[in-house]
Design an enzyme around this catalytic site. Structure first.
Site, mmCIF file in Angstrom:
data_model
loop_
_atom_site.group_PDB
_atom_site.id
_atom_site.type_symbol
_atom_site.label_atom_id
_atom_site.label_comp_id
_atom_site.label_asym_id
_atom_site.label_seq_id
_atom_site.Cartn_x
_atom_site.Cartn_y
_atom_site.Cartn_z
ATOM 1 N N TRP A 372 -4.663 7.296 0.446
ATOM 2 C CA TRP A 372 -3.523 6.475 0.002
ATOM 3 C C TRP A 372 -3.822 4.981 0.067
ATOM 4 C CZ3 TRP A 372 -0.492 8.680 -3.077
ATOM 5 C CH2 TRP A 372 -0.165 10.020 -2.930
ATOM 6 N N TRP A 375 -6.502 4.770 -3.546
ATOM 7 C CA TRP A 375 -6.457 5.371 -4.889
ATOM 8 C C TRP A 375 -5.668 4.518 -5.871
ATOM 9 C CZ3 TRP A 375 -5.006 8.194 -9.146
ATOM 10 C CH2 TRP A 375 -3.664 8.474 -9.314
ATOM 11 N N ASN A 376 -4.531 3.958 -5.443
ATOM 12 C CA ASN A 376 -3.733 3.146 -6.359
ATOM 13 C C ASN A 376 -3.532 1.782 -5.683
ATOM 14 O OD1 ASN A 376 -1.685 1.958 -7.821
ATOM 15 N ND2 ASN A 376 -0.544 3.843 -8.112
ATOM 16 N N ILE A 377 -4.444 0.869 -5.951
ATOM 17 C CA ILE A 377 -4.435 -0.402 -5.214
ATOM 18 C C ILE A 377 -3.208 -1.267 -5.555
ATOM 19 C CG2 ILE A 377 -5.718 -2.571 -4.881
ATOM 20 C CD1 ILE A 377 -6.794 -0.167 -3.312
ATOM 21 N N PRO A 378 -2.775 -1.375 -6.824
ATOM 22 C CA PRO A 378 -1.579 -2.202 -7.070
ATOM 23 C C PRO A 378 -0.377 -1.746 -6.247
ATOM 24 C CG PRO A 378 -2.674 -1.717 -9.136
ATOM 25 C CD PRO A 378 -3.380 -0.917 -8.096
ATOM 26 N N VAL A 379 -0.131 -0.414 -6.183
ATOM 27 C CA VAL A 379 1.019 0.079 -5.424
ATOM 28 C C VAL A 379 0.781 -0.109 -3.923
ATOM 29 C CG1 VAL A 379 2.339 2.140 -4.802
ATOM 30 C CG2 VAL A 379 1.816 1.696 -7.184
ATOM 31 N N HIS A 380 -0.431 0.188 -3.482
ATOM 32 C CA HIS A 380 -0.723 0.056 -2.044
ATOM 33 C C HIS A 380 -0.541 -1.400 -1.592
ATOM 34 C CE1 HIS A 380 -2.583 0.516 1.828
ATOM 35 N NE2 HIS A 380 -3.534 -0.343 1.512
ATOM 36 N N ARG A 402 5.458 3.309 8.275
ATOM 37 C CA ARG A 402 4.730 4.199 7.362
ATOM 38 C C ARG A 402 5.693 5.225 6.751
ATOM 39 N NH1 ARG A 402 -0.198 5.529 10.114
ATOM 40 N NH2 ARG A 402 -1.032 3.690 9.098
ATOM 41 N N HIS A 413 8.976 8.688 -6.932
ATOM 42 C CA HIS A 413 8.356 9.846 -7.586
ATOM 43 C C HIS A 413 9.430 10.803 -8.095
ATOM 44 C CE1 HIS A 413 4.526 8.518 -5.849
ATOM 45 N NE2 HIS A 413 3.955 9.332 -6.717
HETATM 46 C C1 COA Z 1 2.019 3.175 4.357
HETATM 47 C C2 COA Z 1 0.781 2.384 4.000
HETATM 48 C C3 COA Z 1 1.171 1.040 3.395
HETATM 49 C C4 COA Z 1 -0.001 2.178 5.285
HETATM 50 O O1 COA Z 1 -1.158 1.461 4.996
HETATM 51 P P1 COA Z 1 -2.362 1.427 6.040
HETATM 52 O O2 COA Z 1 -3.456 0.629 5.414
HETATM 53 O O3 COA Z 1 -2.686 2.803 6.480
HETATM 54 O O4 COA Z 1 -1.724 0.654 7.267
HETATM 55 P P2 COA Z 1 -2.439 0.033 8.566
HETATM 56 O O5 COA Z 1 -1.619 0.379 9.738
HETATM 57 O O6 COA Z 1 -3.883 0.426 8.580
HETATM 58 O O7 COA Z 1 -2.317 -1.558 8.397
HETATM 59 C C5 COA Z 1 -2.507 -2.171 7.186
HETATM 60 C C6 COA Z 1 -2.400 -3.681 7.339
HETATM 61 O O8 COA Z 1 -1.312 -4.033 8.177
HETATM 62 C C7 COA Z 1 -1.773 -4.949 9.172
HETATM 63 N N1 COA Z 1 -1.007 -4.764 10.394
HETATM 64 C C8 COA Z 1 -1.112 -3.753 11.272
HETATM 65 N N2 COA Z 1 -0.225 -3.936 12.283
HETATM 66 C C9 COA Z 1 0.431 -5.091 12.021
HETATM 67 C C10 COA Z 1 1.471 -5.816 12.680
HETATM 68 N N3 COA Z 1 2.005 -5.391 13.816
HETATM 69 N N4 COA Z 1 1.913 -6.951 12.111
HETATM 70 C C11 COA Z 1 1.387 -7.398 10.955
HETATM 71 N N5 COA Z 1 0.402 -6.765 10.285
HETATM 72 C C12 COA Z 1 -0.066 -5.621 10.807
HETATM 73 C C13 COA Z 1 -3.228 -4.591 9.362
HETATM 74 O O9 COA Z 1 -3.958 -5.676 9.894
HETATM 75 C C14 COA Z 1 -3.654 -4.310 7.952
HETATM 76 O O10 COA Z 1 -3.854 -5.547 7.272
HETATM 77 P P3 COA Z 1 -4.952 -5.708 6.110
HETATM 78 O O11 COA Z 1 -4.579 -4.725 5.031
HETATM 79 O O12 COA Z 1 -4.806 -7.117 5.665
HETATM 80 O O13 COA Z 1 -6.254 -5.378 6.748
HETATM 81 C C15 COA Z 1 -0.139 3.158 2.998
HETATM 82 O O14 COA Z 1 -0.418 4.424 3.493
HETATM 83 C C16 COA Z 1 0.480 3.296 1.629
HETATM 84 O O15 COA Z 1 0.332 2.423 0.804
HETATM 85 N N6 COA Z 1 1.188 4.408 1.384
HETATM 86 C C17 COA Z 1 1.952 4.651 0.173
HETATM 87 C C18 COA Z 1 1.052 4.862 -0.951
HETATM 88 C C19 COA Z 1 1.785 5.321 -2.156
HETATM 89 O O16 COA Z 1 2.882 5.791 -2.118
HETATM 90 N N7 COA Z 1 1.155 5.211 -3.279
HETATM 91 C C20 COA Z 1 1.737 5.688 -4.492
HETATM 92 C C21 COA Z 1 0.666 5.981 -5.392
HETATM 93 S S1 COA Z 1 1.200 6.849 -6.814
#
Ligand code: COA
Length: 486
Positions: A372, A375-380, A402, A413
């Site tokens: 996640w 795969w889809n960087i704009p949404v992520h 999360r 979706h």
């Molecule tokens: C939920 C989601 C955003 C979690 O992302 P993740 O990368 O696993 O989250 P992480 O806990 O590793 O942290 C990510 C970022 O938050 C930051 N972070 C972590 N704890 C933090 C805090 N307490 N305060 C501020 N920032 C924090 C990290 O440093 C990291 O920053 P970076 O990206 O600049 O390195 C991700 O799983 C996601 O995008 N899910 C939905 C995807 C989706 O639905 N896509 C649809 C496609 S069709």
């Protein structure tokens, strides 16, 4: 001869010093003689001995043993590809013999239009261009005569309209097709996410300005370095808030292949015509290929799955599911390349949008979380910047943040599937929410290559389950209900 023996001796030392059962006499004794003559054994250069015979054995592991350290499986990968092509060629032939040619480009038009004189989905998409009211909701109070609260209220109303209006049209209008609805709702969802980001970023700019010392003018921003490109791009002037609040800037963002607003996007210096042409050709070819595969391969498989579902014949249902998994997965992979590489790059090239990171190496995912994230960087990026990190900053735990993101994603979706199909079954919603426990299970029980295989398996099997569920329910609702009633 002596040299060869010496090399063999040194290789033996590298692979371990297990006692050789061959030593004792005959050729082995001769070999020992050669070993003794090796440079490492005596410190002298190897001497040619009369007794030494050509050696053909040495202490070594079989290639498939992990101790051998062998890892070149290129030929086996090629074999997999050849087998894949052969088995699919057989499937292709079987499909042709069974159903004949089902590909019909004209029939595709009926997916978008029921009535040739009524184009509701297109009207909705064109109507979306009137998003300029968003600008009014972000103007600073000094320019727009709006307080921050009034601006927020208008912004929320604007976003709610963006989601509700096309949904109401899709639900109430008879002449709109499910495929037309999906496309229109997708465009509106993108608009929703973009305007959400647009207001957030402008609000952050206002807050930063308010925090800065009063009376201090904003520093003059430098000119972006772009002048020395081979194609002679011109330098780009950087904009600071509130000079960015123009229709031109807003519409550039609305058409750019990103969901996250920035005052100064990285820009590519020129439009590369050959690159653009390649992407456009890919778009054309892959669209045809996807449509052809759906018509020829997926539709008959889905149609044949209805009876096992009706009879609740579980073994046949699983057989159908596995049969559907192959074309579904292939089409999904083609869709990935078509959308995230061809389409996004074509739009980016046209708009000279510099950041082309639309996907990362999700295919190497050893965990669902990694998938996640990649795969889809704009949404992520949007989720992280406008949902996840703000929630963390407000004190939510990572788990809550999360879950919140996946809940929002699950909602969208479901919105994109249920409204066009006019039925609310929550399969898509459940599929997205299930990612949270799935991520835990995969990371807990599978690592490395096993984790990667588990991610692939969930992708290959999970999607056709959802497809079959929706198709089955749609079929029952639209084609079986009258019969049951009669
Ligand atoms: C939920 C989601 C955003 C979690 O992302 P993740 O990368 O696993 O989250 P992480 O806990 O590793 O942290 C990510 C970022 O938050 C930051 N972070 C972590 N704890 C933090 C805090 N307490 N305060 C501020 N920032 C924090 C990290 O440093 C990291 O920053 P970076 O990206 O600049 O390195 C991700 O799983 C996601 O995008 N899910 C939905 C995807 C989706 O639905 N896509 C649809 C496609 S069709």
């Amino acid at each position: 001869m002596g040299d060869r023996g010496g090399a063999g001796g040194s290789r033996r030392r590298r692979t371990g010093s297990r006692p050789s059962s061959q030593s004792g006499g005959g050729p082995a004794a001769a070999e020992e003689e050669v070993r003794a003559a090796a440079p490492g054994a005596t410190g002298r250069p190897p001497t040619r001995t009369r007794a030494a015979a050509p050696t053909c054995h040495r202490l070594q592991d079989s290639l498939f043993s992990s101790d051998s350290g062998f890892n070149n499986y290129r030929g086996i990968l090629n074999w997999c590809v050849v087998m894949l092509i052969l088995s699919n060629a057989r499937l292709f032939l079987e499909n042709l013999i069974k159903y004949g040619i089902l590909v019909d480009p004209i029939q595709v038009v009926s997916l978008f239009l029921k009535d040739p004189y009524s184009w509701p989905a297109l009207c909705l998409v064109i109507g979306e261009l009137g998003a300029k009211e968003a600008l009014g909701t972000v103007l600073p109070p000094s320019q727009g005569a709006l307080t921050e609260q009034a601006g927020l209220l208008l912004h929320v109303l604007n976003l709610a309209t963006i989601l509700c209006f096309p949904a109401a049209v899709a639900l109430l209008l008879e002449s709109i097709t499910p495929v037309g609805s999906v496309l229109a709702l997708m465009v509106y969802t993108i608009l929703f996410l973009k305007l959400f980001s647009y207001r957030d970023v402008n609000l952050w700019c206002r807050e930063r300005r308010a925090r800065a010392k009063p009376g201090l003018t904003a520093p003059r921003l430098p000119v972006a370095p772009a002048g020395k490109k081979a194609n002679g791009g011109t330098a780009q002037r950087m904009v600071s808030y509130p000079d960015n609040l123009t229709y031109r800037d807003l519409y550039y963002f609305l058409f750019a292949p990103t969901l996250c607003y920035e005052l100064n996007f990285p820009r590519s210096p020129r439009i590369r015509k050959r690159f653009l042409l390649r992407r456009l050709l890919e778009m054309l070819f892959l669209t045809q290929l996807q449509v052809g595969l759906i018509q020829q391969w997926m539709v008959p498989t889905i149609q044949n799955s209805m009876k096992p579902f009706k009879d609740m014949d579980y073994s046949r249902i699983i057989e159908r599911l596995l049969k559907l998994a192959v074309p579904n997965h292939l089409i999904w992979l083609i869709f990935f390349y078509w959308f995230f590489h061809s389409c996004m790059n074509a739009v980016a090239e046209l708009m000279q949008f510099g950041d082309r990171e639309f996907y990362r190496d999700w295919w190497n995912s050893e965990s669902v979380t990694y998938f996640w994230q990649n795969w889809n960087i704009p949404v992520h990026k949007w989720c992280l910047r406008h949902f996840y990190k703000p929630m963390l900053r407000r004190g939510s735990s990572k788990w809550v943040a999360r879950t919140g993101v996946f809940f929002a994603s699950a909602f969208f979706h479901e919105y994109l599937v249920s409204i066009p199909l006019h039925m609310f079954r929550l399969w898509a919603f459940t599929g997205m929410m299930a990612q949270i426990p799935l991520a835990w299970i995969v990371s807990r029980f599978f690592q490395g290559n096993y984790g990667n295989a588990a991610v692939w398996l969930t992708l290959i099997i999970g999607q056709p389950v959802a497809v079959l569920m929706y198709v089955h329910d749609y079929y029952v609702l639209h084609y079986e209900a009258p019969v049951v009633g009669a």
